[in-house]
Design an enzyme around this catalytic site. Structure first.
Site, short mmCIF file in Angstrom:
data_model
loop_
_atom_site.label_atom_id
_atom_site.label_comp_id
_atom_site.label_asym_id
_atom_site.label_seq_id
_atom_site.Cartn_x
_atom_site.Cartn_y
_atom_site.Cartn_z
N PHE A 123 0.88 -1.17 0.00
CA PHE A 123 0.00 0.00 0.00
C PHE A 123 0.91 1.22 0.00
CE2 PHE A 123 -1.99 2.98 3.13
CZ PHE A 123 -3.28 3.11 2.67
N SER A 132 2.17 12.54 7.54
CA SER A 132 0.90 12.78 8.24
C SER A 132 -0.05 13.53 7.33
CB SER A 132 1.14 13.59 9.51
OG SER A 132 2.01 12.90 10.37
N ARG A 266 14.41 -14.83 38.45
CA ARG A 266 15.58 -14.06 38.85
C ARG A 266 15.58 -13.80 40.36
NH1 ARG A 266 20.76 -12.61 38.00
NH2 ARG A 266 21.16 -10.42 38.50
N HIS A 336 13.84 -6.82 33.59
CA HIS A 336 14.91 -7.71 33.16
C HIS A 336 16.30 -7.17 33.55
CE1 HIS A 336 11.88 -9.58 30.54
NE2 HIS A 336 12.74 -10.54 30.29
N GLY A 337 16.38 -5.91 34.01
CA GLY A 337 17.69 -5.33 34.36
C GLY A 337 18.63 -5.35 33.16
N GLU A 361 0.63 3.99 10.30
CA GLU A 361 -0.83 4.15 10.14
C GLU A 361 -1.35 5.33 10.94
OE1 GLU A 361 -3.49 1.21 9.36
OE2 GLU A 361 -2.02 -0.29 8.82
N GLU A 365 -0.18 11.63 17.37
CA GLU A 365 -0.78 12.97 17.20
C GLU A 365 -1.91 12.91 16.17
OE1 GLU A 365 2.56 12.30 17.14
OE2 GLU A 365 2.95 13.08 19.15
C1 LIG Z 1 8.53 0.72 9.26
C2 LIG Z 1 7.52 1.57 8.58
C3 LIG Z 1 6.58 0.99 7.74
C4 LIG Z 1 5.64 1.78 7.06
N1 LIG Z 1 4.79 1.20 6.16
C5 LIG Z 1 4.03 2.00 5.35
C6 LIG Z 1 3.27 1.45 4.27
O1 LIG Z 1 3.23 0.24 4.06
N2 LIG Z 1 2.58 2.30 3.46
C7 LIG Z 1 2.58 3.66 3.65
O2 LIG Z 1 1.95 4.36 2.87
N3 LIG Z 1 3.28 4.21 4.68
C8 LIG Z 1 4.00 3.42 5.52
N4 LIG Z 1 4.75 3.97 6.55
C9 LIG Z 1 4.73 5.41 6.73
C10 LIG Z 1 4.04 5.89 8.00
O3 LIG Z 1 2.66 5.75 7.88
C11 LIG Z 1 4.47 7.36 8.22
O4 LIG Z 1 5.82 7.32 8.65
C12 LIG Z 1 3.62 8.08 9.23
O5 LIG Z 1 2.33 8.30 8.73
C13 LIG Z 1 4.21 9.44 9.64
O6 LIG Z 1 4.62 10.20 8.54
P1 LIG Z 1 6.11 10.84 8.53
O7 LIG Z 1 7.04 9.73 8.86
O8 LIG Z 1 6.29 11.55 7.25
O9 LIG Z 1 6.13 11.85 9.74
P2 LIG Z 1 5.64 13.39 9.72
O10 LIG Z 1 4.27 13.48 9.16
O11 LIG Z 1 6.71 14.20 9.10
O12 LIG Z 1 5.56 13.70 11.25
C14 LIG Z 1 6.67 14.10 12.06
C15 LIG Z 1 6.14 14.48 13.44
O13 LIG Z 1 5.27 15.63 13.33
C16 LIG Z 1 4.03 15.33 13.91
N5 LIG Z 1 2.97 16.07 13.19
C17 LIG Z 1 2.76 16.13 11.86
N6 LIG Z 1 1.69 16.88 11.59
C18 LIG Z 1 1.18 17.29 12.78
C19 LIG Z 1 0.08 18.10 13.18
N7 LIG Z 1 -0.77 18.62 12.29
N8 LIG Z 1 -0.12 18.31 14.50
C20 LIG Z 1 0.71 17.77 15.42
N9 LIG Z 1 1.78 17.01 15.12
C21 LIG Z 1 2.01 16.77 13.82
C22 LIG Z 1 3.88 13.82 13.75
O14 LIG Z 1 2.90 13.31 14.66
C23 LIG Z 1 5.28 13.37 14.06
O15 LIG Z 1 5.50 13.32 15.45
C24 LIG Z 1 5.64 3.18 7.28
C25 LIG Z 1 6.56 3.75 8.15
C26 LIG Z 1 7.51 2.97 8.78
C27 LIG Z 1 8.51 3.65 9.67
#
Ligand SMILES: Cc1cc2nc3c(=O)[nH]c(=O)nc-3n(C[C@H](O)[C@H](O)[C@H](O)COP(=O)(O)OP(=O)(O)OC[C@H]3O[C@@H](n4cnc5c(N)ncnc54)[C@H](O)[C@@H]3O)c2cc1C
Length: 377
Positions: A123, A132, A266, A336-337, A361, A365
């Site tokens: 996806f 986000s 332990r 577990h220390g 997902e 926030e």
């Molecule tokens: C291991 C892994 C697997 C994943 N698998 C998939 C996948 O299969 N398909 C897919 O599409 N995506 C996938 N993702 C992506 C994942 O869904 C995103 O990393 C996530 O939605 C956050 O987006 P970002 O990393 O760009 O963080 P950002 O959106 O840049 O956020 C950075 C920080 O800012 C905060 N923030 C952003 N906007 C706001 C706001 N309006 N108010 C307050 N705080 C805010 C966020 O909460 C966060 O703390 C995966 C990510 C990882 C790490």
């Protein structure tokens, strides 16, 4: 009100618990250490009918309800998150869009292989500049001579690059103010998949960067109505959150089980550390929170199974179990220390695997934003 699970749900729990303990537990540390995708386990999960649980039998799935699926994901995560996310991302994020929004022809083409676990699906929503704020997608698709020609990139995409991945469903801009979904088969010329990304956790799961350079797919690979792609993906995420919430409950339970066993074994100051009230209180807090988190997950699954609105319940369950699993792995490692800090103790893997449950997902926030919106703010 009846809090007892049905015989069918208990059977799912027993079956998956047995599989997780007998087949996954012995190899989980090695797969994690070697960053090795669990092909053999996926084949066994497929054999058990677990790779397409909520997909109807006519399309090759098990025709199970959401609660059964959540219980299966919970039980797998109790032992290993990499295997659990491989199944959960494939089911909720990879296969569901085709089942929910596909034409009969698309369903016939893709679902039998996906729901039976012969192939995996991914996806692709997240982009380097659109996390986000997933609606800020910059990937574009233009209709030309009966093909959608795609240019752009996606990042952090689970299950996109395994040897058995069949396709990825992506969001792309098909007009200035229009986002649509497209099915892109692996092997499409111009669709390139990076080497696996290196991560602190979920190390045996497959995470890739995708790039599209003039990648052309047939016009018929549009999934759902043109321009409805973003709304479709939001709906998919609502359902996916139930499985990530189930992962939170399962991971916390796994952390509790490890801590409880270790605390009995332990000894310090001449007694098992479990005899100290400070340790008992941590275990009591963990057990209480797990019970509450699991109830939120099952309620969200139950609402979905009743055909009732479940998006708020799913976001609450995902938020709560994400944060509770953080507290649980932290407390378990503390119990577990120093041994918990060593790779040979399973809690160190659970600790590393936990953090993503508060990010993927939708971050904590974002869940709060979704919940607040449902509350009318
Ligand atoms: C291991 C892994 C697997 C994943 N698998 C998939 C996948 O299969 N398909 C897919 O599409 N995506 C996938 N993702 C992506 C994942 O869904 C995103 O990393 C996530 O939605 C956050 O987006 P970002 O990393 O760009 O963080 P950002 O959106 O840049 O956020 C950075 C920080 O800012 C905060 N923030 C952003 N906007 C706001 C706001 N309006 N108010 C307050 N705080 C805010 C966020 O909460 C966060 O703390 C995966 C990510 C990882 C790490």
């Amino acid at each position: 009100m009846n809090f007892d699970l049905s015989e069918e749900h208990e059977l799912v729990r027993r079956t998956v618990r047995e599989f997780a303990e007998q087949r996954v537990a012995p190899v989980a540390a090695e797969l994690d250490r070697e960053h090795r995708f669990p092909y053999e386990l996926v084949a066994e999960l497929a054999e058990l009918g677990l790779m397409g649980m909520p997909i109807p039998e006519e399309y090759g799935g098990a025709g199970a309800d959401t609660l059964s699926y959540a219980i299966a994901v919970e039980e797998l995560t109790r032992i290993d998150s990499s295997v659990a996310i491989t199944l959960a991302a494939h089911t909720s994020l990879g296969t569901m869009p085709i089942f929910m929004f596909g034409t009969e022809e698309q369903k016939q083409e893709w679902l039998p292989d996906l729901a039976s676990g012969k192939k995996l699906a991914a996806f692709g929503l997240t982009e380097p500049g659109a996390g986000s704020d997933a609606g800020a997608t910059r990937t574009r698709a233009k209709l030309s001579d009966g093909n959608w020609v795609i240019n752009g990139s996606k990042i952090f995409i689970t299950n996109a690059g395994t040897d058995i991945t069949g396709c990825v469903t992506i969001t792309a801009r098909t007009g200035d103010d229009e986002i649509s979904n497209l099915i892109v088969p692996n092997g499409t010329p111009g669709y390139e998949i990076s080497a696996p990304m290196e991560k602190i956790g979920w190390r045996a799961s497959d995470t890739r960067e995708l790039s599209f350079r003039e990648a052309a797919v047939p016009e018929g690979n549009l999934l759902g109505p043109r321009g409805k792609g973003f709304m479709q993906f939001l709906e998919i995420l609502d359902g996916g959150r139930i499985s990530v919430a189930a992962m939170g409950a399962g991971l916390a339970q796994g952390a509790y089980d490890l801590a409880a066993a270790y605390a009995k074994e332990r000894e310090q100051f001449g007694k098992p550390i479990a005899s100290f009230q400070a340790i008992q209180f941590q275990l009591a807090d963990m057990a209480t929170e797990i019970e509450a988190g699991r109830a939120l997950v099952y309620k969200a699954a139950w609402l979905k199974d009743q055909g009732r609105p479940f998006a708020q319940a799913a976001a609450m369950a995902k938020l709560y179990t994400g944060e509770l699993s953080n507290r649980a792995v932290n407390a378990s490692l503390q119990i577990h220390g120093g041994y918990g800090y060593m790779d040979e103790f399973a809690i160190s893997r659970l600790y590393r695997d936990q953090k993503i449950l508060e990010i993927g997902e939708g971050t904590n926030e974002v869940q709060r934003m979704v919940i607040a919106k449902h509350l009318g703010f």
